[in-house]
Design a protein around this motif. Sequence first.
Motif, PDB file in Angstrom:
ATOM      1  N   THR A 123       0.832  -1.207   0.000  1.00  0.00           N
ATOM      2  CA  THR A 123       0.000   0.000   0.000  1.00  0.00           C
ATOM      3  C   THR A 123       0.864   1.254   0.000  1.00  0.00           C
ATOM      4  O   THR A 123       0.620   2.187  -0.780  1.00  0.00           O
ATOM      5  CB  THR A 123      -0.966  -0.005   1.195  1.00  0.00           C
ATOM      6  OG1 THR A 123      -1.777  -1.187   1.123  1.00  0.00           O
ATOM      7  CG2 THR A 123      -1.866   1.224   1.198  1.00  0.00           C
ATOM      8  N   GLY A 172       2.722   1.481  -3.328  1.00  0.00           N
ATOM      9  CA  GLY A 172       1.770   1.897  -4.361  1.00  0.00           C
ATOM     10  C   GLY A 172       1.443   3.376  -4.275  1.00  0.00           C
ATOM     11  O   GLY A 172       1.321   4.063  -5.299  1.00  0.00           O
ATOM     12  N   SER A 228      -4.306   2.904  -5.304  1.00  0.00           N
ATOM     13  CA  SER A 228      -3.131   3.776  -5.158  1.00  0.00           C
ATOM     14  C   SER A 228      -3.323   5.209  -5.653  1.00  0.00           C
ATOM     15  O   SER A 228      -2.814   6.143  -5.015  1.00  0.00           O
ATOM     16  CB  SER A 228      -1.922   3.134  -5.829  1.00  0.00           C
ATOM     17  OG  SER A 228      -1.617   1.906  -5.211  1.00  0.00           O
TER      18      SER A 228
END
Length: 195
Positions: free
Chosen positions: A31, A34, A125
């Motif tokens: 995460t 991204g 993202s």
Amino acid sequence: MVSAAVQQASTEIANCLVAGYRNERGIHAETVIGAAAALAGEFALRSTASQLPDSGWVFSPEASELIFGDPGLCDMLRETALEAGAGEADMPKPVELSKRIAGSVGGSPYPPLSVPQHHYPHEWSPNACVKFRVEIERIAAAHQLTKLEVVVAIVMATQALIVQAKSALSPAIGATLAMEIMGGVSHMAPLKQPV
């Protein structure tokens, strides 16, 4: 050779993103990588385009050259992954990535990810651009960075995040994810609101 200001800004950007995604379980590497990659893609587009549409898709040869050219931003991420232990065969070629991403513009899901689904980020993202854009601009202004230096600082932050996560996430997967998201977001007009 990058300047001390770019290096300092990259550290601040990485720290900002880590703080923004830390929760009681820690940080989900995919995460935060991204998010950094999405910001790199948006800022690469913004640094090369004089005018952008309010919404929709963008094809900028200048942004594509910056990201996928030889050398380009993808090469920085590839080099980081290789130095962190990835095999050459595990890394996508920038020119192939560029074609695959351009061919999927307007499709869903987007950006097109080739990493296993269990390595997808926990949030879409591109939403990180809305969340962190102003803070990235503040950091850039504080260090008096040019538009291109801001992009390099964000990519350097992405590199640092890939290396920091290497015990939990293969550098090849981290870098591939980053290249795909960075390239994908460079075809999107900057979001006004999270999706």
